[in-house]
Scaffold this motif. Sequence first.
Motif, mmCIF file in Angstrom:
data_model
loop_
_atom_site.group_PDB
_atom_site.id
_atom_site.type_symbol
_atom_site.label_atom_id
_atom_site.label_comp_id
_atom_site.label_asym_id
_atom_site.label_seq_id
_atom_site.Cartn_x
_atom_site.Cartn_y
_atom_site.Cartn_z
ATOM 1 N N ALA A 188 37.972 34.511 27.532
ATOM 2 C CA ALA A 188 38.447 35.598 26.668
ATOM 3 C C ALA A 188 37.418 36.726 26.518
ATOM 4 O O ALA A 188 37.767 37.900 26.701
ATOM 5 C CB ALA A 188 38.850 35.042 25.296
ATOM 6 N N PRO A 189 36.150 36.433 26.159
ATOM 7 C CA PRO A 189 35.189 37.538 26.077
ATOM 8 C C PRO A 189 34.930 38.208 27.418
ATOM 9 O O PRO A 189 34.585 39.391 27.466
ATOM 10 C CB PRO A 189 33.923 36.866 25.533
ATOM 11 N N VAL A 190 35.101 37.468 28.506
ATOM 12 C CA VAL A 190 34.941 38.078 29.833
ATOM 13 C C VAL A 190 36.055 39.097 30.060
ATOM 14 O O VAL A 190 35.809 40.214 30.526
ATOM 15 C CB VAL A 190 34.956 37.002 30.933
ATOM 16 N N VAL A 191 37.278 38.711 29.718
ATOM 17 C CA VAL A 191 38.412 39.631 29.866
ATOM 18 C C VAL A 191 38.196 40.881 29.019
ATOM 19 O O VAL A 191 38.424 42.010 29.470
ATOM 20 C CB VAL A 191 39.728 38.919 29.470
ATOM 21 N N ALA A 192 37.717 40.689 27.786
ATOM 22 C CA ALA A 192 37.469 41.846 26.913
ATOM 23 C C ALA A 192 36.372 42.742 27.482
ATOM 24 O O ALA A 192 36.484 43.978 27.461
ATOM 25 C CB ALA A 192 37.088 41.361 25.510
ATOM 26 N N HIS A 266 47.944 33.389 31.083
ATOM 27 C CA HIS A 266 47.742 34.743 30.557
ATOM 28 C C HIS A 266 46.476 35.364 31.144
ATOM 29 O O HIS A 266 46.478 36.531 31.568
ATOM 30 C CB HIS A 266 47.658 34.691 29.034
ATOM 31 N N THR A 267 45.398 34.586 31.183
ATOM 32 C CA THR A 267 44.143 35.104 31.730
ATOM 33 C C THR A 267 44.290 35.443 33.202
ATOM 34 O O THR A 267 43.808 36.484 33.668
ATOM 35 C CB THR A 267 43.022 34.068 31.548
ATOM 36 N N SER A 268 44.953 34.563 33.957
ATOM 37 C CA SER A 268 45.148 34.816 35.384
ATOM 38 C C SER A 268 45.946 36.098 35.611
ATOM 39 O O SER A 268 45.628 36.884 36.516
ATOM 40 C CB SER A 268 45.858 33.619 36.031
ATOM 41 N N GLU A 269 46.951 36.318 34.782
ATOM 42 C CA GLU A 269 47.746 37.542 34.915
ATOM 43 C C GLU A 269 46.904 38.773 34.578
ATOM 44 O O GLU A 269 47.028 39.817 35.239
ATOM 45 C CB GLU A 269 48.970 37.472 34.005
ATOM 46 N N ARG A 270 46.027 38.657 33.569
ATOM 47 C CA ARG A 270 45.153 39.778 33.228
ATOM 48 C C ARG A 270 44.198 40.089 34.376
ATOM 49 O O ARG A 270 43.945 41.249 34.704
ATOM 50 C CB ARG A 270 44.349 39.462 31.961
ATOM 51 N N VAL A 271 43.666 39.035 34.988
ATOM 52 C CA VAL A 271 42.733 39.242 36.107
ATOM 53 C C VAL A 271 43.451 39.912 37.273
ATOM 54 O O VAL A 271 42.905 40.823 37.911
ATOM 55 C CB VAL A 271 42.101 37.910 36.542
ATOM 56 N N ASP A 272 44.671 39.469 37.564
ATOM 57 C CA ASP A 272 45.452 40.122 38.620
ATOM 58 C C ASP A 272 45.664 41.599 38.289
ATOM 59 O O ASP A 272 45.584 42.465 39.174
ATOM 60 C CB ASP A 272 46.805 39.421 38.791
ATOM 61 N N GLY A 273 45.928 41.866 37.017
ATOM 62 C CA GLY A 273 46.101 43.261 36.593
ATOM 63 C C GLY A 273 44.825 44.064 36.753
ATOM 64 O O GLY A 273 44.861 45.251 37.130
ATOM 65 N N PHE A 274 43.688 43.431 36.464
ATOM 66 C CA PHE A 274 42.409 44.124 36.622
ATOM 67 C C PHE A 274 42.175 44.500 38.086
ATOM 68 O O PHE A 274 41.716 45.609 38.391
ATOM 69 C CB PHE A 274 41.262 43.240 36.130
#
Length: 371
Positions: A188-192, A266-274
Amino acid sequence: MAWKNSPKRSGWRRAFPPQPPAGPPPARPAETGSVVEAALYEDGVRVSSPATLADTYRELNGKPAGMAWIGLARPTERELLSLAEQFDLHPLSVEDAMEAHQRPKLERYGETLFVVLRAARYLDAPEEVEFGELHVFVGPDFLITVRHGAAPDLSAVRRRMEETPELLKLGPEAVLYAILDAVVDGYAPVVAGVQTDIDEIETEVFRGDPEVSRRIYELSREMVEFQRATRPLVGMLHGLMAGFAKYGTDEELQRYLRDVADHVTHTSERVDGFRQALTDILTVNATLVTQQQNAEMRALAEAGFEQNEEIKKISSWAAILFAPTLVGTIYGMNFDHMPELHWVLGYPFAIALMAVVCTSLYFIFKHKDWL
């Protein structure tokens, strides 16, 4: 896997509130060898803290109902072979644990489960993502963690489990899911942090920062590593969930694992979006750089054109002024036999010749837009 089941308890979720953003792990005093911490548990309570692996084996053999939780950091080959002999670990899993840079995966070897996880943490100062690797051996009465890297901080997982003995009673499977939760929460903090970096990069792109291309590339490379850490984890968790009925997983642990799986998805989808966002930003940056280069080339071309026009004007006037100079030079020679020197109309003729030549050259250059 034939897990050692204990009476089912409620309150699993209450024991694991949302964790604050993970920072650098607290300083730990120097330790002997690679054993970070080893402990024996009975009915969810720590009963012993052996100092060495040999002590751990001896005490575990004397407690048939106990569970050993052994934490190692970059162990030696001798230590891993000792663990393999004591707990009957599969040679392939031991070979993987000896070397880092393994892909996240889940393998079952008889009654032992071998899990490879890629943890991550965001470093604020250099604004980059640091990855660690964790190998977990889970058996009926033991759990062994082999850590390669600073993340994750498993001491926090151990403290939370020891503070909730009713959960620790559920055995090694509960500890594994707590470790999975810690690794996933660490994302989570990595995504942020990455989201903040992308926002800053977008500003730098439109501001024309010359160093932004390097930053985009470096962050894209980190997102590739992040994607390799999170994407396989989705399939791993679904594999665990598929074995709920077969291995008699506690109902609370089932709910907990499904929640962890949701977070991973959710995290995997965020990373794909990044990754897609960084690709788009890189395209926009390339377009802006190309436009800037075209503008600079156009400015240089315009400057060259203006300079060429000035050169043509100077050359035209130089040619016009050269004509009378040539005539004057010819008739300024001091030769005795020059008929025009003694001609009555010589002077008017020379002036007229200069005027005709200069006028002709002027109209010629004017017609060619040189003047």
